[in-house]
Design a protein around this motif. Structure first.
Motif, PDB file in Angstrom:
ATOM      1  N   GLY A 148      -7.024 -13.358 -51.025  1.00  0.00           N
ATOM      2  CA  GLY A 148      -7.508 -12.034 -50.662  1.00  0.00           C
ATOM      3  C   GLY A 148      -9.008 -11.953 -50.512  1.00  0.00           C
ATOM      4  N   LYS A 149      -9.711 -13.016 -50.878  1.00  0.00           N
ATOM      5  CA  LYS A 149     -11.161 -13.046 -50.735  1.00  0.00           C
ATOM      6  C   LYS A 149     -11.527 -13.546 -49.342  1.00  0.00           C
ATOM      7  CE  LYS A 149     -11.869 -13.868 -55.678  1.00  0.00           C
ATOM      8  NZ  LYS A 149     -12.465 -14.770 -56.704  1.00  0.00           N
ATOM      9  N   ALA A 150     -12.841 -13.560 -49.069  1.00  0.00           N
ATOM     10  CA  ALA A 150     -13.306 -13.993 -47.756  1.00  0.00           C
ATOM     11  C   ALA A 150     -12.946 -15.455 -47.528  1.00  0.00           C
ATOM     12  CB  ALA A 150     -14.816 -13.802 -47.646  1.00  0.00           C
ATOM     13  N   GLY A 151     -12.434 -15.747 -46.348  1.00  0.00           N
ATOM     14  CA  GLY A 151     -12.028 -17.096 -45.995  1.00  0.00           C
ATOM     15  C   GLY A 151     -12.986 -17.733 -45.006  1.00  0.00           C
ATOM     16  N   GLU A 152     -12.443 -18.519 -44.094  1.00  0.00           N
ATOM     17  CA  GLU A 152     -13.260 -19.290 -43.159  1.00  0.00           C
ATOM     18  C   GLU A 152     -14.048 -18.378 -42.228  1.00  0.00           C
ATOM     19  OE1 GLU A 152     -12.701 -22.993 -39.973  1.00  0.00           O
ATOM     20  OE2 GLU A 152     -10.999 -22.212 -41.120  1.00  0.00           O
ATOM     21  N   VAL A 153     -15.285 -18.778 -41.947  1.00  0.00           N
ATOM     22  CA  VAL A 153     -16.185 -18.022 -41.073  1.00  0.00           C
ATOM     23  C   VAL A 153     -16.199 -18.661 -39.693  1.00  0.00           C
ATOM     24  CG1 VAL A 153     -18.572 -17.298 -40.673  1.00  0.00           C
ATOM     25  CG2 VAL A 153     -17.618 -17.267 -42.987  1.00  0.00           C
ATOM     26  N   HIS A 154     -16.153 -17.826 -38.646  1.00  0.00           N
ATOM     27  CA  HIS A 154     -16.181 -18.309 -37.265  1.00  0.00           C
ATOM     28  C   HIS A 154     -17.377 -17.697 -36.531  1.00  0.00           C
ATOM     29  CE1 HIS A 154     -12.115 -19.997 -37.567  1.00  0.00           C
ATOM     30  NE2 HIS A 154     -11.803 -18.884 -38.230  1.00  0.00           N
ATOM     31  N   PRO A 155     -18.392 -18.479 -36.182  1.00  0.00           N
ATOM     32  CA  PRO A 155     -19.425 -17.967 -35.283  1.00  0.00           C
ATOM     33  C   PRO A 155     -18.803 -17.651 -33.915  1.00  0.00           C
ATOM     34  CG  PRO A 155     -20.163 -19.956 -36.392  1.00  0.00           C
ATOM     35  CD  PRO A 155     -18.684 -19.840 -36.656  1.00  0.00           C
ATOM     36  N   ILE A 156     -19.223 -16.533 -33.332  1.00  0.00           N
ATOM     37  CA  ILE A 156     -18.654 -16.101 -32.059  1.00  0.00           C
ATOM     38  C   ILE A 156     -19.764 -15.494 -31.189  1.00  0.00           C
ATOM     39  CG2 ILE A 156     -16.209 -15.763 -32.575  1.00  0.00           C
ATOM     40  CD1 ILE A 156     -18.721 -12.936 -32.962  1.00  0.00           C
ATOM     41  N   ALA A 157     -19.466 -15.313 -29.923  1.00  0.00           N
ATOM     42  CA  ALA A 157     -20.315 -14.544 -29.025  1.00  0.00           C
ATOM     43  C   ALA A 157     -19.768 -13.124 -28.965  1.00  0.00           C
ATOM     44  CB  ALA A 157     -20.337 -15.170 -27.636  1.00  0.00           C
ATOM     45  N   LEU A 158     -20.629 -12.159 -29.219  1.00  0.00           N
ATOM     46  CA  LEU A 158     -20.241 -10.751 -29.179  1.00  0.00           C
ATOM     47  C   LEU A 158     -20.737 -10.125 -27.891  1.00  0.00           C
ATOM     48  CD1 LEU A 158     -21.001  -9.775 -32.849  1.00  0.00           C
ATOM     49  CD2 LEU A 158     -18.875  -9.218 -31.684  1.00  0.00           C
ATOM     50  N   SER A 159     -19.843  -9.458 -27.174  1.00  0.00           N
ATOM     51  CA  SER A 159     -20.217  -8.737 -25.962  1.00  0.00           C
ATOM     52  C   SER A 159     -19.847  -7.270 -26.113  1.00  0.00           C
ATOM     53  CB  SER A 159     -19.503  -9.316 -24.740  1.00  0.00           C
ATOM     54  OG  SER A 159     -19.974 -10.606 -24.440  1.00  0.00           O
ATOM     55  N   GLU A 160     -20.775  -6.403 -25.712  1.00  0.00           N
ATOM     56  CA  GLU A 160     -20.525  -4.968 -25.661  1.00  0.00           C
ATOM     57  C   GLU A 160     -20.569  -4.517 -24.206  1.00  0.00           C
ATOM     58  OE1 GLU A 160     -22.978  -2.535 -28.136  1.00  0.00           O
ATOM     59  OE2 GLU A 160     -23.196  -4.088 -29.667  1.00  0.00           O
ATOM     60  N   ILE A 161     -19.649  -3.645 -23.825  1.00  0.00           N
ATOM     61  CA  ILE A 161     -19.643  -3.060 -22.490  1.00  0.00           C
ATOM     62  C   ILE A 161     -19.342  -1.570 -22.634  1.00  0.00           C
ATOM     63  CG2 ILE A 161     -18.596  -3.054 -20.197  1.00  0.00           C
ATOM     64  CD1 ILE A 161     -17.963  -5.946 -20.501  1.00  0.00           C
ATOM     65  N   SER A 162     -20.217  -0.734 -22.099  1.00  0.00           N
ATOM     66  CA  SER A 162     -20.055   0.718 -22.258  1.00  0.00           C
ATOM     67  C   SER A 162     -18.802   1.219 -21.551  1.00  0.00           C
ATOM     68  CB  SER A 162     -21.289   1.451 -21.722  1.00  0.00           C
ATOM     69  OG  SER A 162     -22.436   1.094 -22.471  1.00  0.00           O
ATOM     70  N   THR A 163     -18.637   0.850 -20.284  1.00  0.00           N
ATOM     71  CA  THR A 163     -17.426   1.204 -19.535  1.00  0.00           C
ATOM     72  C   THR A 163     -16.988  -0.019 -18.736  1.00  0.00           C
ATOM     73  OG1 THR A 163     -18.694   2.061 -17.654  1.00  0.00           O
ATOM     74  CG2 THR A 163     -18.027   3.641 -19.351  1.00  0.00           C
ATOM     75  N   ALA A 164     -15.684  -0.244 -18.667  1.00  0.00           N
ATOM     76  CA  ALA A 164     -15.161  -1.427 -17.981  1.00  0.00           C
ATOM     77  C   ALA A 164     -13.912  -1.082 -17.188  1.00  0.00           C
ATOM     78  CB  ALA A 164     -14.851  -2.531 -18.986  1.00  0.00           C
ATOM     79  N   GLU A 165     -13.774  -1.715 -16.036  1.00  0.00           N
ATOM     80  CA  GLU A 165     -12.557  -1.660 -15.234  1.00  0.00           C
ATOM     81  C   GLU A 165     -12.043  -3.082 -15.072  1.00  0.00           C
ATOM     82  OE1 GLU A 165     -13.591   0.208 -11.577  1.00  0.00           O
ATOM     83  OE2 GLU A 165     -13.441   2.239 -12.403  1.00  0.00           O
ATOM     84  N   LEU A 166     -10.740  -3.289 -15.369  1.00  0.00           N
ATOM     85  CA  LEU A 166     -10.145  -4.619 -15.311  1.00  0.00           C
ATOM     86  C   LEU A 166      -8.952  -4.599 -14.367  1.00  0.00           C
ATOM     87  CD1 LEU A 166     -10.827  -4.125 -18.729  1.00  0.00           C
ATOM     88  CD2 LEU A 166     -10.883  -6.590 -18.341  1.00  0.00           C
ATOM     89  N   TYR A 167      -9.033  -5.420 -13.329  1.00  0.00           N
ATOM     90  CA  TYR A 167      -7.998  -5.491 -12.310  1.00  0.00           C
ATOM     91  C   TYR A 167      -7.059  -6.662 -12.608  1.00  0.00           C
ATOM     92  CZ  TYR A 167     -10.929  -2.240  -9.722  1.00  0.00           C
ATOM     93  OH  TYR A 167     -11.674  -1.140  -9.338  1.00  0.00           O
TER      94      TYR A 167
END
Length: 207
Positions: free
Chosen positions: A76-95
Motif C-alpha cells: 500500500g506504500k509508494a512503489g516503483e517510480v516512472h519518469p514520463i513526459a507530461l503534455s497539457e492541451i487546453s482543447t483537442a480534437e481527435l479524428y
C-alpha cells in the motif's frame, strides 16, 4: 495476473530511453481519471501502459515538460517510480480515435478497444493532461518555444527542468504509449467499446 502486469510495465519502461520526447510530442486521449488539477508526482498508476492512436490530432494551448508517476506497492506504500513526459492541451480534437488495453488472463489473450470520432465529427477533449512513455507521428507546431523553465508552464513541475509550449499543434498518424490521462470534459462521438477475447484479440491493439 498482477505480477505479470507489473513485469510488463517494468520491461516496457526499460525500453524508454529518455524522459522527454523531442518536438514531435503531444497528446492523445482516454477515458481514465476524468478530473483536473492533478499533480503528476501525486498520481498513483497501475504500472500497465495502454495505447492511443488517431489519424489526426488538432490541439490548442500545448505545453510539455518532464514528470513522474508512481505505482502502488504491494504493502500500500509508494512503489516503483516512472519518469514520463507530461503534455497539457487546453482543447483537442481527435479524428478516428483508438484506445487499446491488454488485459490478458492466464492462457487467454484479452484486448479492450475503444473507438470514437470516426465520422465527420471528431472526439473532443478539454484540459487534457497526458503522462506518456512515447509518441510517434508527424507534428506541426505554431509559435513553439523550446527550452523554457518547466515551472513557467506549470508551477508543480520541477524547477529548472526542460519545458516547451506552442499555441497550436497538429499531429497526424498519432501512436502513443501512455500511463495516465485526465480531462475536464471528454466528448466521444460514436463511441464503440469491445472486449476482444482469444483469437478475436489478435491484432486488435491500436498499433
Amino acid at each position: 495476473m498482477q505480477d505479470r502486469f507489473d513485469n510488463q510495465g517494468r520491461t516496457r519502461w526499460r525500453r524508454f530511453a529518455a524522459m522527454m520526447v523531442p518536438a514531435t510530442a503531444a497528446a492523445g486521449a482516454i477515458l481514465f481519471g476524468m478530473s483536473t488539477g492533478a499533480v503528476a508526482s501525486d498520481i498513483t498508476v497501475s504500472g500497465q501502459t495502454f495505447k492511443i492512436g488517431a489519424e489526426r490530432l488538432e490541439g490548442d494551448g500545448f505545453k510539455q515538460y518532464g514528470g513522474v508517476v508512481r505505482e502502488k506497492g504491494k504493502d500500500g506504500k509508494a512503489g516503483e517510480v516512472h519518469p514520463i513526459a507530461l503534455s497539457e492541451i487546453s482543447t483537442a480534437e481527435l479524428y478516428s480515435l483508438c484506445q487499446s488495453v491488454r488485459a490478458d488472463l492466464p492462457g487467454l489473450p484479452v484486448v479492450l478497444t475503444i473507438n470514437a470520432g470516426e465520422g465527420k465529427e471528431p472526439a473532443r477533449a478539454k484540459d487534457l493532461l497526458i503522462a506518456m512513455d512515447s509518441l510517434n507521428g508527424n507534428a506541426t507546431f505554431t509559435n513553439i518555444k523550446i527550452g523554457r523553465d518547466a515551472t513557467d508552464l506549470n508551477p508543480t513541475a520541477q524547477k529548472g527542468s526542460f519545458g516547451q509550449n506552442s499555441d497550436h499543434v497538429t499531429i497526424t498518424n498519432l501512436q502513443q504509449v501512455s500511463r495516465y490521462t485526465t480531462a475536464a470534459t471528454f466528448n466521444l462521438v460514436g463511441l464503440r467499446l469491445k472486449v476482444n477475447v482469444g483469437d478475436d484479440a489478435k491484432g486488435k491493439e491500436c498499433f
